[in-house]
Write an enzyme that holds these catalytic residues in place. Structure first.
Site, PDB file in Angstrom:
ATOM      1  N   HIS A  49     -11.915  -4.797   7.897  1.00 38.68           N
ATOM      2  CA  HIS A  49     -12.710  -4.586   6.689  1.00 38.68           C
ATOM      3  C   HIS A  49     -13.899  -3.657   6.916  1.00 38.68           C
ATOM      4  O   HIS A  49     -14.782  -3.584   6.074  1.00 38.68           O
ATOM      5  CB  HIS A  49     -13.230  -5.919   6.144  1.00 38.68           C
ATOM      6  CG  HIS A  49     -12.161  -6.827   5.636  1.00 38.68           C
ATOM      7  ND1 HIS A  49     -11.325  -7.534   6.468  1.00 38.68           N
ATOM      8  CD2 HIS A  49     -11.762  -7.136   4.374  1.00 38.68           C
ATOM      9  CE1 HIS A  49     -10.493  -8.251   5.744  1.00 38.68           C
ATOM     10  NE2 HIS A  49     -10.726  -8.018   4.464  1.00 38.68           N
ATOM     11  N   GLU A  99       0.816  -1.227   0.000  1.00 36.67           N
ATOM     12  CA  GLU A  99       0.000   0.000   0.000  1.00 36.67           C
ATOM     13  C   GLU A  99       0.844   1.268   0.000  1.00 36.67           C
ATOM     14  O   GLU A  99       0.505   2.247  -0.656  1.00 36.67           O
ATOM     15  CB  GLU A  99      -0.957   0.003   1.193  1.00 36.67           C
ATOM     16  CG  GLU A  99      -2.185  -0.892   1.012  1.00 36.67           C
ATOM     17  CD  GLU A  99      -1.867  -2.370   1.145  1.00 36.67           C
ATOM     18  OE1 GLU A  99      -0.772  -2.697   1.663  1.00 36.67           O
ATOM     19  OE2 GLU A  99      -2.691  -3.201   0.739  1.00 36.67           O
TER      20      GLU A  99
END
Ligand SMILES: Cc1ncc(C[n+]2csc(CCOP(=O)(O)OP(=O)(O)O)c2C)c(N)n1
Lengths: 384, 328
Positions: free
Chosen positions: B131, B62
């Site tokens: 999530h 990322e």
């Protein structure tokens, strides 16, 4: 892991001061030219004039560094990260670049900036505290300093990915083919961002040269805290080539960097250059290296001084005489005086400009805060 | 005019497509966004049409997604990064707050960072840890970034295009549990109905102002409808822009209703609602009939999915907040 692999991993760990058999060198510490079958060709065309200008750059850069140090001690700079001992790594690699190549420095690359044509005052601004950077990277294709260790490795890689998407790689046109170079230290090699940059660069065949100045120390931590293998060997694990060069040998750093940049420009992907060198001074003016390293080590490295090495070579080959060296010193005096003058007269911008460049487009919070600040300041003037 | 019923997810896809057609410098980068079209299929079909150079499947890193996007922006591209899930943006946090946010200032305006970082956020989809988070306050807190959250298909379609056109970096939050919500709008319309950084009064009312953004907007509207049947008139504001904060719209509404309830999935402590509460108190002290009420996630790590209904502000908790405001 097999015993053999472990043995191989441990085997080549160098003792400090020994670049090992893989290190590319073209000038010995004694100033003797030694031949290298792969790299001679990159320096063969250098004229005596070129070599003298290399020498001049080295001297001026050392002088800039000395001034930076002195200015900090006199309270004119908040901090100064010295490049003493790393002049050849910076000037050699910097001189190998073409104007349209792009440089991503850390915070110590004053020498690279200088050979890119940057106003040497620029590198003082950050450390004087008048700006967090303050120059336009497009002017000399020299990006802003990056203080977060390793962050710029990704910027360089992304920029190089852009160069490739622009189609400016491997065309054979020297005015078009472009390479990107990224500077970082041995400590930075441990950062996730540097390792991610290696992965991205390899995956996308980005035309980027990672130029690691292994100056043996990351503040107080020796390079052995960062790696068990010579740093240039790391590249192999990511699928590209690593080269170790004598970072105190300006001919070798020039040659190896040229080679690496050529490879990048022609589309042969990324490369890691490890310039094996030594930080002669403190990490920054806020550091005390006597707490963590022995002076014998520093003494040992003095014999590899990059400037003395080139000077000996130039003198021995009759390419420069005493009058030349004296003239360069005199030029350095003038340079230093101008630098000092420029530094102490550097303007601090008025407080209200703090809100000017936070956003590129109009932003109501910036406008409101700036207006409130100005009104608050004006209230004092009214009170007088 | 082509009025169609489109999902929020597909509205973003068509917004991305329009932006890419308009400007060849727009590139997308992220994990699984190519052939797969992203785990939420937001980039579906785009790699096929625009090629691998413009819809870039990144390595699984990322910081690398955002950090290389910085470099591409420096090279004149307009990268749009996809972070797969809210909880995975943290490896890129340093790049976002220390580099993306600050490069324009560091270069005294010489450098622009026209990039968008898309983050599906919020809970309610029954997922495991990482999530379902609402990390917007971290980004809204950082000067140099602009932070927005869409809540409905039409806005999502326009906001993503406006974000890409913005010369500043935009953190773009997408309400993942609303990806499949549909709404009708004119998909051929030529210009955005409202500015990217404007709040939207989605329902007018007189008794209480209810404010939120992203996934809770729909719940707020349901709450307002329920309250109406009991005789309470609720004004609903979709904040849309978290930074810059479109506070004038909020202030105007509070001056009218005298009461403000702020809703967010994020934990209450030092969140968007806290900032709005402070600003509204400063600006509307004499108009307020009640303290500003926060209806928010608990100050705990996001709970296991079978407990998330107890965590998320739902219709009842929102109405309870409204009741608390009305009790003064
Ligand atoms: C992410 C991060 N961690 C820590 C620091 C503080 N710091 C500044 S320089 C430095 C050592 C860097 O060593 P190296 O990468 O070898 O470069 P050198 O300074 O030797 O040129 C550290 C720890 C920092 N700037 N950034």
């Amino acid at each position: 892991m097999s015993d053999k692999v472990v043995a191989e991993l441990q085997e080549p760990t160098p003792s400090v001061g020994d670049g090992g058999p893989d290190m590319i060198q073209l000038l010995t510490p004694e100033g003797q030219r030694v031949s290298h079958p792969d790299y001679d060709r990159y320096v063969e065309n250098l004229s005596a004039d070129d070599l003298r200008s290399f020498y001049r750059d080295l001297v001026l850069i050392r002088r800039l560094d000395a001034e930076g140090y002195a200015l900090q001690r006199q309270g004119e700079l908040g901090l100064w990260p010295s490049l003493l001992g790393q002049e050849a790594a910076q000037v050699g690699s910097g001189r190998a670049l073409r104007p349209h190549d792009f440089v991503f420095p850390t915070y110590r690359e004053h020498g690279v900036g200088f050979v890119r044509g940057m106003d040497p005052q620029s590198s003082l601004q950050l450390f004087r505290g008048v700006s967090q950077g303050g120059w336009d990277p497009q002017e000399n294709n020299f990006h802003l300093y990056t203080i977060v260790i390793g962050a710029q490795a990704l910027h360089a890689t992304g920029y190089a990915m852009g160069v490739k998407m622009d189609g400016n790689v491997g065309t054979g046109d020297p005015d078009r083919d472009t390479a990107v170079i990224c500077y970082f230290g041995d400590g930075a090699s441990s950062q996730g961002d540097v390792n991610e940059a290696f992965v991205y660069a390899a995956s996308f065949d980005a035309p980027v040269v990672f130029f690691c100045q292994n100056n043996q120390w990351a503040i107080s931590e020796p390079v052995t805290k960062q790696t068990r293998i010579p740093l240039f060997q790391r590249a192999a694990g990511f699928g590209f080539r690593g080269i170790r060069v004598d970072g105190n040998d300006i001919l070798a750093t020039y040659a190896v960097t040229q080679h690496a940049l050529d490879e990048a420009r022609s589309g042969n992907g990324p490369l890691l250059v490890e310039a094996y060198t030594y930080r002669m001074g403190a990490h920054t003016t806020a550091d005390d290296p006597t707490k963590y390293r022995v002076s014998a080590e520093v003494e040992e490295w003095k014999f590899r001084d990059p400037i003395l090495r080139l000077k000996t070579y130039l003198a021995h080959e009759g390419m420069a005489d005493e009058s030349f060296f004296t003239a360069v010193d005199a030029e350095a005096d003038v340079f230093a005086a101008e630098l000092r003058e420029g530094c102490v007269t550097m303007k601090t911008m008025p407080g209200e400009t703090m809100w000017d460049h936070v956003y590129a487009e109009d932003h109501p919070v910036m406008e409101a805060e700036r207006a409130a600040f100005k009104a608050y300041q004006a209230s004092f003037e009214e009170a007088i | 005019m082509a009025v169609e019923k489109v999902t929020l997810g597909k509205s973003i896809t068509s917004g991305l497509r329009k932006a890419m057609e308009r400007d060849p410098k727009v590139v997308l980068i992220g994990e699984d966004i190519g052939k797969l079209g992203g785990v939420f299929r937001i980039t579906e079909g785009l790699q096929k049409d625009f090629g691998e150079d413009r819809v870039i499947d990144s390595p699984l890193a990322e910081s690398g997604i955002v950090g290389t996007a910085v470099g591409m922006a420096l090279r004149g591209y307009r990268p749009v990064c996809e972070i797969q899930f809210d909880g995975f943006v943290y490896p890129a946090f340093d790049q976002i707050v220390s580099q993306v946010a600050k490069l324009h200032a560091r270069g005294l305006g010489a450098v622009k960072m026209p990039m968008v970082i898309r983050i599906p956020f919020g809970g309610g989809i029954g997922s495991p840890e990482h999530h379902s988070e609402s990390p917007e306050a971290y980004f809204a807190h950082t000067a140099g970034l602009r932070t927005v959250a869409c809540s409905n298909p039409e806005d999502a379609h326009w906001m993503i295009q406006q974000a890409i056109e913005c010369d500043d970096p935009v953190i773009f939050f997408e309400p993942k549990r609303r990806y499949h919500d549909r709404a009708e709008y004119d998909t051929d319309a030529g210009s955005a109905p409202r500015g990217l950084f404007d709040a939207h009064v989605v329902r007018a009312g007189t008794d209480v102002t209810l404010l939120g953004y992203g996934p809770v907007v729909k719940t707020m509207l349901e709450a307002a409808a329920a309250a109406e049947s009991e005789g309470t008139s609720i004004e609903v504001i979709d904040l849309r822009s978290l930074s810059p904060l479109p506070i004038a719209t909020v202030v105007e509404s509070v001056r009218k209703t005298g009461r403000l309830v702020c809703v967010q999935e994020a934990s209450s402590f030092l969140g968007m609602a806290s900032e709005i509460s402070a600003q509204v108190t400063e600006q509307c002290f004499y108009d307020l009939e009640a303290p500003v009420i926060r209806v928010a996630g608990a100050n705990i790590p996001y709970p296991p999915s079978r407990m998330e209904d107890d965590f998320l502000p739902d219709l009842d908790r929102i109405l309870d907040g409204v009741d608390r405001a009305l009790a003064y």
